[in-house]
Design a protein around this motif. Sequence first.
Motif, mmCIF file in Angstrom:
data_model
loop_
_atom_site.group_PDB
_atom_site.id
_atom_site.type_symbol
_atom_site.label_atom_id
_atom_site.label_comp_id
_atom_site.label_asym_id
_atom_site.label_seq_id
_atom_site.Cartn_x
_atom_site.Cartn_y
_atom_site.Cartn_z
ATOM 1 N N ALA A 128 0.403 -0.903 -0.337
ATOM 2 C CA ALA A 128 -0.080 0.592 0.006
ATOM 3 C C ALA A 128 0.907 1.335 -0.013
ATOM 4 O O ALA A 128 0.465 2.330 -0.656
ATOM 5 C CB ALA A 128 -1.037 0.011 1.315
ATOM 6 N N LEU A 133 0.810 3.794 -2.797
ATOM 7 C CA LEU A 133 0.286 5.595 -2.790
ATOM 8 C C LEU A 133 1.144 6.609 -3.301
ATOM 9 O O LEU A 133 0.920 7.280 -3.589
ATOM 10 C CB LEU A 133 -0.199 5.675 -1.419
ATOM 11 N N ALA A 150 -5.651 13.465 1.278
ATOM 12 C CA ALA A 150 -6.493 12.170 0.720
ATOM 13 C C ALA A 150 -4.151 11.933 0.893
ATOM 14 O O ALA A 150 -4.553 10.718 1.612
ATOM 15 C CB ALA A 150 -6.575 11.478 -0.596
ATOM 16 N N LEU A 206 -3.985 9.016 3.966
ATOM 17 C CA LEU A 206 -3.773 7.785 4.007
ATOM 18 C C LEU A 206 -2.171 7.675 4.022
ATOM 19 O O LEU A 206 -1.698 6.269 4.838
ATOM 20 C CB LEU A 206 -3.412 7.560 2.147
#
Length: 316
Positions: A41, A45, A56, A60
């Motif tokens: 992830a 990202l 965001a 995140l």
Amino acid sequence: MTSTAPSSTAPRRAPSGTRRRHWWWHFEVPTLALAAALYGAWAALLWWHAALPGWALFLLGGFLAQLHSSLQHESIHAMRHLPKWLRHAVVWPPLTLWLPYPFYNRGHSAHHVNFHLTHPERDDESAYHSAPAWAGYGPVRRWIYMANQTIAFRVVLGPFLRLWKLACFEAGRVRGGDFSRLPTWGWHALSVAPVLYFVIGICGMGFGEYLLYFVYPGMMLGSLRTFTEHRWADTPHERVAIVESNVVFGLLYLFNNLHHVHHRAPTMPWYEIPVYFRRHRAEVLAANGHFYYRGYGEIVRRHLFRPVFTPVHPAW
């Protein structure tokens, strides 16, 4: 004051119904799978960061950075059926850049010594100061440390204070002729290099952007978790809080928000902690003197601008 041993009612093994018999549990595959998902992830990202709005990325990136810190904490205590080198290697990449893992490992291990818990000099994670040290501070320094006992300051400015204290501590050791920690900093720099190469050289994110969207919000979330995790009390068990939060914060902190359970059984894997707490809730809260919060929202409401306690240790 004398050290108090853990309660005889503290769990000595995994709670009934979650005892690890299968290799899946023996080798703590859920933790390894979570680590793999985290790194995937994080890479994704970064790779697609240009397609996301700043808010965001902030949310995140901060979540992933703090989750990595939670996994580092897990590696110190659990994953005991894995070789030591492997459980350290799983969390070694310094995604948050600023703190060498060996220093965190050593300091946090000392934090779990009952006698040291909340001690202003022996517990690296204590927010307390000794009365003689406090008397020697000037008014500005006292104001800063008192303000740091509010959520508003601790979460927003606390990360900078923490970095400043670390820099002063390391510089002080070098000025005093102690160079024993420099090799660890050297290895840390070598570890940071490939992380930044991936961030900047491969994914094209600027160094300042990474600090803003990953490192800083990760430290903010870490500051929220530790804000009122410990307080002074006569017995070690009553110094450790329970924050009964939702599954999002539970996963973010690997259920270390149920902190008293962790101190009672430090090697209990993260996914067994909420099960144990649900089954032994009354016993756990009785043991820690009902040092309890119903979620981080309650903590924010109560201590956004009001100090959680005066940071002068009453016993030292």
